[in-house]
Motif scaffolding. Structure first.
Motif, mmCIF file in Angstrom:
data_model
loop_
_atom_site.group_PDB
_atom_site.id
_atom_site.type_symbol
_atom_site.label_atom_id
_atom_site.label_comp_id
_atom_site.label_asym_id
_atom_site.label_seq_id
_atom_site.Cartn_x
_atom_site.Cartn_y
_atom_site.Cartn_z
ATOM 1 N N GLU A 172 10.036 9.488 12.409
ATOM 2 C CA GLU A 172 11.028 9.785 11.705
ATOM 3 C C GLU A 172 10.576 9.623 10.162
ATOM 4 O OE1 GLU A 172 14.335 6.733 12.510
ATOM 5 O OE2 GLU A 172 14.151 7.352 14.674
ATOM 6 N N HIS A 173 11.516 10.077 9.253
ATOM 7 C CA HIS A 173 11.171 9.753 7.804
ATOM 8 C C HIS A 173 11.403 8.223 7.538
ATOM 9 C CE1 HIS A 173 11.348 10.057 3.526
ATOM 10 N NE2 HIS A 173 12.449 8.936 3.618
ATOM 11 N N SER A 174 10.200 7.557 6.996
ATOM 12 C CA SER A 174 10.234 6.251 7.013
ATOM 13 C C SER A 174 9.900 5.732 5.564
ATOM 14 C CB SER A 174 9.026 5.646 7.828
ATOM 15 O OG SER A 174 9.340 6.227 9.148
ATOM 16 N N GLU A 175 10.196 4.512 5.120
ATOM 17 C CA GLU A 175 10.116 3.750 4.005
ATOM 18 C C GLU A 175 9.484 2.562 4.368
ATOM 19 O OE1 GLU A 175 13.852 6.411 2.115
ATOM 20 O OE2 GLU A 175 13.572 4.149 1.719
ATOM 21 N N LEU A 176 8.567 2.195 3.751
ATOM 22 C CA LEU A 176 7.758 0.783 3.974
ATOM 23 C C LEU A 176 7.535 0.149 2.712
ATOM 24 C CD1 LEU A 176 6.453 3.721 5.651
ATOM 25 C CD2 LEU A 176 5.315 1.428 7.163
ATOM 26 N N LEU A 177 7.283 -1.039 2.867
ATOM 27 C CA LEU A 177 6.475 -1.931 1.449
ATOM 28 C C LEU A 177 5.316 -2.322 2.067
ATOM 29 C CD1 LEU A 177 9.689 -4.011 0.863
ATOM 30 C CD2 LEU A 177 8.680 -2.206 -0.439
ATOM 31 N N GLY A 178 4.039 -2.024 1.299
ATOM 32 C CA GLY A 178 2.826 -2.512 1.752
ATOM 33 C C GLY A 178 2.260 -3.640 0.912
ATOM 34 N N ILE A 179 1.454 -4.344 1.360
ATOM 35 C CA ILE A 179 0.655 -5.408 0.553
ATOM 36 C C ILE A 179 -0.694 -5.058 0.646
ATOM 37 C CG2 ILE A 179 0.745 -7.317 2.391
ATOM 38 C CD1 ILE A 179 0.935 -9.079 -0.226
ATOM 39 N N SER A 180 -1.295 -4.999 -0.321
ATOM 40 C CA SER A 180 -2.863 -4.432 -0.337
ATOM 41 C C SER A 180 -3.746 -5.728 -0.069
ATOM 42 C CB SER A 180 -3.228 -4.082 -1.551
ATOM 43 O OG SER A 180 -3.431 -4.836 -2.672
ATOM 44 N N ARG A 181 -4.726 -5.412 0.463
ATOM 45 C CA ARG A 181 -5.817 -6.636 0.763
ATOM 46 C C ARG A 181 -5.945 -7.486 -0.495
ATOM 47 N NH1 ARG A 181 -9.691 -8.934 4.080
ATOM 48 N NH2 ARG A 181 -9.341 -10.899 3.262
ATOM 49 N N THR A 182 -6.282 -6.965 -1.566
ATOM 50 C CA THR A 182 -6.408 -7.735 -2.922
ATOM 51 C C THR A 182 -5.102 -8.461 -3.040
ATOM 52 O OG1 THR A 182 -7.680 -5.947 -3.629
ATOM 53 C CG2 THR A 182 -7.109 -7.639 -5.271
ATOM 54 N N ASN A 183 -3.696 -8.006 -3.054
ATOM 55 C CA ASN A 183 -2.706 -8.836 -3.223
ATOM 56 C C ASN A 183 -2.371 -9.848 -2.175
ATOM 57 O OD1 ASN A 183 -2.193 -7.684 -5.618
ATOM 58 N ND2 ASN A 183 -0.609 -6.136 -5.021
ATOM 59 N N TYR A 184 -3.111 -9.575 -0.845
ATOM 60 C CA TYR A 184 -2.604 -10.445 0.095
ATOM 61 C C TYR A 184 -3.471 -11.704 -0.235
ATOM 62 C CZ TYR A 184 -3.031 -11.783 5.189
ATOM 63 O OH TYR A 184 -3.105 -12.442 6.481
ATOM 64 N N ASP A 185 -4.709 -11.584 -0.687
ATOM 65 C CA ASP A 185 -5.444 -12.842 -1.169
ATOM 66 C C ASP A 185 -4.954 -13.394 -2.215
ATOM 67 O OD1 ASP A 185 -7.417 -12.354 0.937
ATOM 68 O OD2 ASP A 185 -8.602 -11.238 -0.255
ATOM 69 N N VAL A 186 -4.299 -12.707 -3.255
ATOM 70 C CA VAL A 186 -3.930 -13.453 -4.379
ATOM 71 C C VAL A 186 -2.422 -14.129 -4.032
ATOM 72 C CG1 VAL A 186 -2.259 -12.677 -6.702
ATOM 73 C CG2 VAL A 186 -4.176 -11.573 -6.115
ATOM 74 N N LEU A 187 -1.638 -13.716 -3.089
ATOM 75 C CA LEU A 187 -0.620 -14.251 -2.609
ATOM 76 C C LEU A 187 -0.862 -15.637 -1.919
ATOM 77 C CD1 LEU A 187 2.413 -13.960 -1.750
ATOM 78 C CD2 LEU A 187 1.757 -12.862 0.437
ATOM 79 N N PHE A 188 -1.988 -15.702 -1.351
ATOM 80 C CA PHE A 188 -2.292 -17.060 -0.815
ATOM 81 C C PHE A 188 -2.417 -18.009 -1.909
ATOM 82 C CE2 PHE A 188 -3.099 -14.733 3.439
ATOM 83 C CZ PHE A 188 -2.125 -15.029 3.912
#
Lengths: 197, 197
Positions: free
Chosen positions: A104-120
DNA sequence: TAAAAGTCTTAAACTAGTTCATTTTTTTTC
DNA sequence: GAAAAAAAATGAACTAGTTTAAGACTTTTA
């Protein structure tokens, strides 16, 4: 502070496991990327290195591999409020064997690998969030892998129908067959049999 | 500081993902319980609420359910340097559907549910350790659940043999069949066929 | 809105895996 | 180290699920 609807959804999902301050919420949403994908389009394809882990705010997608004969095997259906991606390729940075396609037409939020590391680094509490998220996914995949080797296709269908009534109406019988692990022809037989019971 | 051999093993396992100070190591091992289980004895049985998450320092165990017909379905084999338990019952405190039985005399370190919670409070770094541990288990169970529905028993056997050569020699063909998801008779046929090739 | 493409159903012939029964081989136990 | 118990092998009859093919129904696209 004012967040958009998609941000409310994801923050609400996260708040089930950890508590974030307003400042942390702001920081967190600043690390996310918005993604839209039209029906039948790919979010990602086999051979690519997975760039994001995704949270679905709208729509429905299927995550699948193709075997040597080109037959699809669906690993999961992802709808609103679900997390998806290819965690293996995302972590190892090796090419993925998965396709993710919008049904279906979809909308998502993505977290990049770089930001995933920054997040932690910036909000270590997220280690706890992902610890709990992965723990819960693990429980359901352990169960699914047991079902795959110990139940008949009919039993797996009945369990899926009971567990995911909100998904079963949104997908084709053919895709359901690719998830259950049988041919569309046999899926058709099972459904008419179960409905007759 | 002097740790026993089993403590060295578990600390070494943990050091793959996080770094601990000597003080943290001491604190951590103080939260562990030593468990021994003789060949053929149960570490836990269905109906019990799982008290521990286990790390194996010596031996071999099988984790399995029994279906309505009393047939066993093995979810995993655990040997030295592996973690095991029933994470679902451990977290939810509901009765387990699993049995864990030693196939060899085994020695384990267990962390109780109470100490698991204490651990996260006192050494929050362990959220990261478990985040990574569960992430990796998740990757392998996602793969296994796909194999269960998309590969033939012969293909699953060949993959198991290649991936776990150190386990295959320590278990019976009957237990292997219960892991692969087929009858011992058909397992016997597959093995003699594959060996002939 | 007609044509094309994809999905679903049904059925017959086939194959992967089960069941049951028997014999041989290996492991456990006293 | 002999007896008992459990595991492994073999084979014949069976069942769950596949393959191939063809027709009916539904959705998509120009």
């Amino acid at each position: 502070m004012n967040f958009k609807e998609s941000h409310h959804l994801i923050l609400n999902n996260i708040s089930r496991f950890i508590h974030l301050t307003e400042l942390e919420k702001q920081k967190y949403v600043s690390l996310l990327t918005e993604i839209r994908v039209k029906k039948k389009d790919f979010l990602m394809q086999a051979g690519e290195i997975t760039k994001y882990e995704y949270f679905i705010t709208k729509g429905c997608l299927k995550v699948y591999t193709l075997d040597e004969d080109g037959a699809p095997h669906i690993s999961m259906f992802a709808i609103e409020d679900y997390w998806t991606g290819d965690i293996s390729s995302f972590m190892t940075k090796e090419p993925s064997r998965y396709y993710i396609k919008a049904t279906e037409h979809s909308e998502l939020l993505g977290i990049s690998r770089t930001n995933y590391d920054v997040l932690f680094q910036e909000i270590p509490k997220f280690e706890r969030f992902y610890r709990i998220l992965y723990q819960r996914s693990l429980i359901s995949y352990i169960r699914r892998s047991n079902h795959g080797i110990s139940l008949t296709a009919e039993e797996r269908y009945i369990i899926f129908k009971k567990k995911y009534p909100q998904i079963i109406n949104r997908i084709t019988q053919k895709d359901l067959a690719a998830y259950i692990g049988i041919t569309p022809e046999f899926m058709s037989k099972i459904i008419s049999k179960v409905n007759r019971m």
